[in-house]
Write a protein that holds these residues in place. Structure first.
Motif, PDB file in Angstrom:
ATOM      1  N   ILE A   1       0.859  -0.797  -0.165  1.00  0.00           N
ATOM      2  CA  ILE A   1      -0.163   0.051  -0.179  1.00  0.00           C
ATOM      3  C   ILE A   1       0.760   1.501  -0.075  1.00  0.00           C
ATOM      4  O   ILE A   1       0.609   1.827  -0.375  1.00  0.00           O
TER       5      ILE A   1
ATOM      6  N   PHE B   1      -5.188  -0.557  -0.259  1.00  0.00           N
ATOM      7  CA  PHE B   1      -5.583  -0.770   0.125  1.00  0.00           C
ATOM      8  C   PHE B   1      -6.726  -1.135   0.362  1.00  0.00           C
ATOM      9  O   PHE B   1      -7.771  -1.925   1.210  1.00  0.00           O
TER      10      PHE B   1
ATOM     11  N   THR C   1      -5.322   0.100   9.220  1.00  0.00           N
ATOM     12  CA  THR C   1      -5.638   1.025   8.903  1.00  0.00           C
ATOM     13  C   THR C   1      -4.271   1.905   9.879  1.00  0.00           C
ATOM     14  O   THR C   1      -3.607   2.917   9.326  1.00  0.00           O
TER      15      THR C   1
ATOM     16  N   THR D   1      -0.648   0.657   8.054  1.00  0.00           N
ATOM     17  CA  THR D   1      -0.527   2.414   6.905  1.00  0.00           C
ATOM     18  C   THR D   1      -0.477   3.170   6.955  1.00  0.00           C
ATOM     19  O   THR D   1       0.719   3.445   6.337  1.00  0.00           O
TER      20      THR D   1
ATOM     21  N   TYR E   1      -5.574   7.401   5.362  1.00  0.00           N
ATOM     22  CA  TYR E   1      -6.205   6.617   5.058  1.00  0.00           C
ATOM     23  C   TYR E   1      -6.433   6.195   6.695  1.00  0.00           C
ATOM     24  O   TYR E   1      -7.349   5.394   6.872  1.00  0.00           O
TER      25      TYR E   1
END
Length: 415
Positions: free
Chosen positions: A19, A43, A58, A61, A95
């Motif tokens: 990602i 994602f 989450t 990321t 994100y």
């Protein structure tokens, strides 16, 4: 840490790296600092495809994107680390919000409902982009239009990729299932064939036991012979009991598979083709094998048919040397099903043909050890064909090849 947790942690690490790297593939729709990233596609796809926690994914990321972009920008932008991180913070928070909204909307639970899933992805993308643009202070009507357009495109593309990946996974599983099914059928057909000899041995054992007991009865005056005959009868009886247990064990095992009432002849041919082509490949031979079906009808006694055809085909392959051609043709007569198994090998001597179905007779020897084959393959075939009330004939010409013709009443194959 257990093996399962290690595998799961590896999924998180690989997913976050993918990602973050895709997040660096972005473009600017117009002048300004707002950018649209390919990382959102990755994602969304990972959220749908992998069974991972939205919250953990989450958090990892967002942090990774912030650090990676901060590091990249530090190479080209003058300023403090804090200022650089502030510049990239809205992207990381994008994100964060995307994952939280995916969790709250139960996105992964709706992935089998295409319209609903695409709609959720669309609204999550728009809300997250609006949030990021507000943080950057560059929201305007043109940007809003781009957000709508890109949100639509990314949600549709993400879900389409998810469907394609899942279909590919299903195809792979079906392929593995078919392979295992083919192997299982091969094993069961071999067990079925061995059952013929076990049952035959049971009859032979009963005959020996009867003769021993008869010898015991006829020699009442000769105590030596009488006792020996009785000992033989007792020992044979023990052997019979062991055989009986083995046979009943096999029969109970096979009962579960007999519940499958029938198999189409075309499916049978596909399984045989897979097994034979794998055998040819493992043997490092260049043999063209073909199976021609003219009448696709359901067969009940398909395990017996597997044994007949597999034995004849493999015999043809063994006789063909390094190169050759094997052809199996199925056709249906008025009452019989006919199979022709043909090879273009060296053929069989005419004076040998009358003996090839005899148990133990063989012309095959191991080139390395000189040991003879067991010679029970064709006798297996003959026993099965006889049980099905069919006939098997052979036509062979030296140097040209061999053809086996099997004719079996259709009622015998369909019970």
């Amino acid at each position: 840490m257990t093996e399962t947790k290690k595998i799961r942690l590896k999924k998180y690490i690989v997913s976050v790296i993918i990602i973050a790297l895709f997040g660096e593939l972005y473009f600017f729709p117009f002048k300004g600092s707002f950018r649209f990233s390919a990382g959102v596609l990755a994602f969304s796809l990972i959220l749908l495809y992998l069974d991972l926690s939205e919250i953990y994914l989450t958090l990892f990321t967002s942090l990774t994107v912030l650090l990676l972009r901060g590091f990249i920008n530090s190479l080209s932008i003058d300023g403090s680390i804090v200022d650089i991180l502030k510049l990239d913070l809205p992207g990381a928070l994008y994100y964060m919000l995307f994952g939280v909204l995916a969790h709250l909307s139960a996105l992964t639970e709706k992935k089998d409902k295409s319209i609903q899933c695409i709609s959720i992805l669309f609204f999550i993308d728009i809300i997250s982009n609006l949030f990021e643009s507000l943080l950057r202070g560059n929201l305007n009507i043109n940007l809003f239009h781009y957000i709508i357009l890109i949100g639509t495109a990314r949600s549709i593309i993400s879900y389409t990729l998810f469907i394609l990946l899942r279909r590919q996974e299903i195809l792979i599983r079906q392929g593995e299932h078919q392979k295992r099914y083919a192997q299982l059928n091969s094993i069961i057909s071999n067990i079925q064939a061995e059952m013929f000899y076990l049952n035959k041995s049971m009859k032979d054992i009963e005959n020996v036991m009867s003769k021993s007991y008869k010898l015991y009865e006829e020699n009442k005056e000769n105590l030596g012979i009488r006792e020996d005959a009785l000992d033989i009868a007792r020992e044979v009886h023990e052997i019979k009991k062991d055989y009986y247990r083995v046979i009943k064990g096999f029969e109970s095992f096979l009962e579960d598979f007999d519940e499958n009432d029938f198999m189409d002849l075309k499916d049978i041919s596909l399984i045989i083709e897979n097994n034979i082509n794998r055998y040819i490949e493992q043997s490092n031979k260049k043999i063209d094998f073909r199976f021609v079906i003219n009448n696709n009808i359901p067969i009940n006694e398909y395990y017996l048919l597997f044994t007949i055809l597999n034995n004849l085909i493999i015999n043809g392959i063994d006789a063909s040397g390094e190169k050759g051609e094997i052809l199996v043709i199925q056709k249906t007569g008025r009452e019989n099903m006919i199979f022709l198994v043909e090879d273009k090998a060296k053929g069989i001597d005419e004076d040998i043909i009358p003996y090839i179905f005899n148990p133990g007779f063989t012309t095959k020897y191991d080139e390395n050890t000189g040991e003879a084959s067991t010679g029970i393959g064709l006798s297996h075939v003959k026993n099965i064909v006889d049980k099905l009330k069919g006939t098997i004939t052979i036509n062979s010409k030296k140097g040209q090849g061999t053809q086996f013709k099997i004719s079996i009443p259709i009622n015998s194959l369909r019970r």
